[in-house]
Design a protein around this motif. Sequence first.
Motif, short mmCIF file in Angstrom:
data_model
loop_
_atom_site.label_atom_id
_atom_site.label_comp_id
_atom_site.label_asym_id
_atom_site.label_seq_id
_atom_site.Cartn_x
_atom_site.Cartn_y
_atom_site.Cartn_z
N UNK A 143 -8.67 6.22 6.85
CA UNK A 143 -9.06 5.38 5.72
C UNK A 143 -8.03 5.48 4.60
N UNK A 144 -7.67 6.71 4.26
CA UNK A 144 -6.68 6.91 3.19
C UNK A 144 -5.34 6.28 3.55
N UNK A 145 -4.92 6.43 4.81
CA UNK A 145 -3.63 5.88 5.23
C UNK A 145 -3.64 4.35 5.19
N UNK A 146 -4.73 3.74 5.62
CA UNK A 146 -4.85 2.28 5.60
C UNK A 146 -4.76 1.75 4.18
N UNK A 147 -5.36 2.45 3.23
CA UNK A 147 -5.31 2.02 1.82
C UNK A 147 -3.87 2.00 1.32
N UNK A 148 -3.10 3.03 1.64
CA UNK A 148 -1.71 3.11 1.18
C UNK A 148 -0.87 1.97 1.74
N UNK A 149 -1.04 1.68 3.03
CA UNK A 149 -0.22 0.64 3.67
C UNK A 149 -0.57 -0.75 3.14
N UNK A 150 -1.85 -1.05 3.04
CA UNK A 150 -2.25 -2.40 2.58
C UNK A 150 -1.88 -2.59 1.11
N UNK A 151 -1.95 -1.54 0.32
CA UNK A 151 -1.57 -1.67 -1.09
C UNK A 151 -0.07 -1.95 -1.23
N UNK A 152 0.75 -1.21 -0.49
CA UNK A 152 2.21 -1.42 -0.55
C UNK A 152 2.57 -2.84 -0.11
N UNK A 153 1.91 -3.32 0.92
CA UNK A 153 2.18 -4.67 1.43
C UNK A 153 1.82 -5.73 0.39
N UNK A 154 0.66 -5.59 -0.23
CA UNK A 154 0.19 -6.57 -1.20
C UNK A 154 1.08 -6.61 -2.44
N UNK A 155 1.51 -5.44 -2.91
CA UNK A 155 2.39 -5.39 -4.09
C UNK A 155 3.72 -6.08 -3.80
N UNK A 156 4.25 -5.88 -2.60
CA UNK A 156 5.52 -6.53 -2.23
C UNK A 156 5.37 -8.05 -2.23
N UNK A 157 4.25 -8.56 -1.71
CA UNK A 157 4.01 -10.01 -1.70
C UNK A 157 3.90 -10.54 -3.12
N UNK A 158 3.17 -9.81 -3.98
CA UNK A 158 3.01 -10.23 -5.37
C UNK A 158 4.34 -10.30 -6.11
N UNK A 159 5.24 -9.37 -5.79
CA UNK A 159 6.55 -9.36 -6.45
C UNK A 159 7.37 -10.59 -6.07
N UNK A 160 7.27 -11.01 -4.82
CA UNK A 160 8.00 -12.21 -4.37
C UNK A 160 7.53 -13.44 -5.13
N UNK A 161 6.22 -13.63 -5.23
CA UNK A 161 5.70 -14.81 -5.93
C UNK A 161 5.92 -14.73 -7.43
N UNK A 162 5.97 -13.54 -7.98
CA UNK A 162 6.30 -13.35 -9.39
C UNK A 162 7.70 -13.91 -9.68
N UNK A 163 8.65 -13.58 -8.82
CA UNK A 163 10.02 -14.06 -8.99
C UNK A 163 10.08 -15.59 -8.86
N UNK A 164 9.37 -16.14 -7.87
CA UNK A 164 9.36 -17.59 -7.68
C UNK A 164 8.77 -18.31 -8.89
N UNK A 165 7.73 -17.74 -9.46
CA UNK A 165 7.09 -18.37 -10.62
C UNK A 165 8.00 -18.29 -11.85
N UNK A 166 8.75 -17.21 -11.98
CA UNK A 166 9.70 -17.11 -13.08
C UNK A 166 10.78 -18.19 -12.98
#
Length: 489
Positions: A329-352
């Motif tokens: 459970x703990x490991x799954x949380x770390x992986x999904x969080x890292x993945x989601x943050x990376x996706x958010x960063x890409x769209x942040x740049x596109x919106x800028x």
Amino acid sequence: MEAMDGNLQENLLNPRAESDVDLKEEIIQESKKIWRVALPSIISRVTSFGSLVVTQSFIGHINSTDLAGYALVQTLTVRFVNGIVIGMSSATETLCGQAYGAKQHHMMGVFLQRSWLVDLATLTLLLPVFVSAAPIFRAVGEEPAIAASAGYISLWFIPFLYSIVFAATIQMFLQAQQRNAVVAWLSAAQLAVHVPVSWVLVSVMGFGVGGAMCALCVSAWVVVAGEFVYVFGGWCEESWRGFTMAAFHDILPVVKLSISSGIMVCLELWYYAILVLLAGYMKNARVAISAFSICLNVGAWEFMICLGMMGAAIVRVANELGRGDAAATRFAIKVVMATSVAIGAVFWILCLIFGRKLGYLFTGDEEVALAVADLSLLLAFSILLNGIYPVLSGVAVGAGLQGRVAIINLVCFYAIGLPIGAVLGYVIHLQAKGIWIGMMSGIVTQTVALSYMIWKINWDQEVLIASARLRRWYLKSGEENQQQICDHS
């Protein structure tokens, strides 16, 4: 032999080498599990929400008054009711996910039917909000023309919302058992139907707002019809055993969990709705409402991707808790969080980069487009935050901790975000930009609070809680009853 000695010597000199390889393999395997849930969910949510955005675009090119009316209904009334329905449905994600992890597959169909009973009853009780939309909007001070348009559009949303009850709960049911690829295909078909039907009814036949809303309702029920065929047609034979009176058993505990889930989601969705309502009292209400809702819808469209990651977090956490594995459970949380943050960063740049041109996709009104451009920088940073807090909420839902999240949402959004937005918007005279800064203040504090909550959770204890919940609500399947009869005979 020399090669083996060399490898052994390398591992002795670098004891992390083998563990690093194992960690990479674990991350890859966990990522596959996450994307097996997240990708279909993202496709489904993006295309489904895309239908709302397409409808907004068609209405926006009819006239600005109807655009403002649609914005009020979709952002206020629909969010209000949809928040309750979707929120209460999130109990289905918790229960089905944990049941699947514990291999209690037959209970998933029972939980699904219980969610239908609760959600349909709840939505029916809320229908007066849609029937009386026009006088409600007039009573809170909206312009009469906008309120009248909102009242007409509101009636068209009733069949759309009934479709959401089935579409959302079945998606959660399928998602928990990693069978939601069919939902992605159906949602893509929905958008493929929606665009040409909208064009024919609005642009070719000239039915105006009614044509745009009719197209939305038709395309929404396309998904539901396809889901019914898939579930009832035998593709879920382990988890769907047919309709049963067992759905009426233990209904009150499900209602209790559903209510806490509903409050959690509602407090978040209503927060945005109230902000749009505040925008309606600005100097130029038509421009403020339209620009604010366009930015919210653009952010919400990207948010659908984050909700896909949230769904993956819910499923992975619920599945592993159901299996009794706290470390996984703990490991799954770390992986999904890292993945989601990376996706958010890409769209942040596109919106800028492209944010200042967004308004022209939805309206030809120069004032509205310029107001959207003025909000684009704040929109970009909101999109960046979208990559974090939905996953944290998903972790809480997977563990059945919706009540705690509801308290956090209440404090962060309503005690912090709204007052700051009101002061900046009306007292400091920053107008819509001030309201948006207030919104972000609430989201930032919510993200910090959720991060602390997740960090402090004892996952070994949560495993025991999940196991106790499943035992308490467990009903024997037909096969188990038959086996007991055979054993006694």
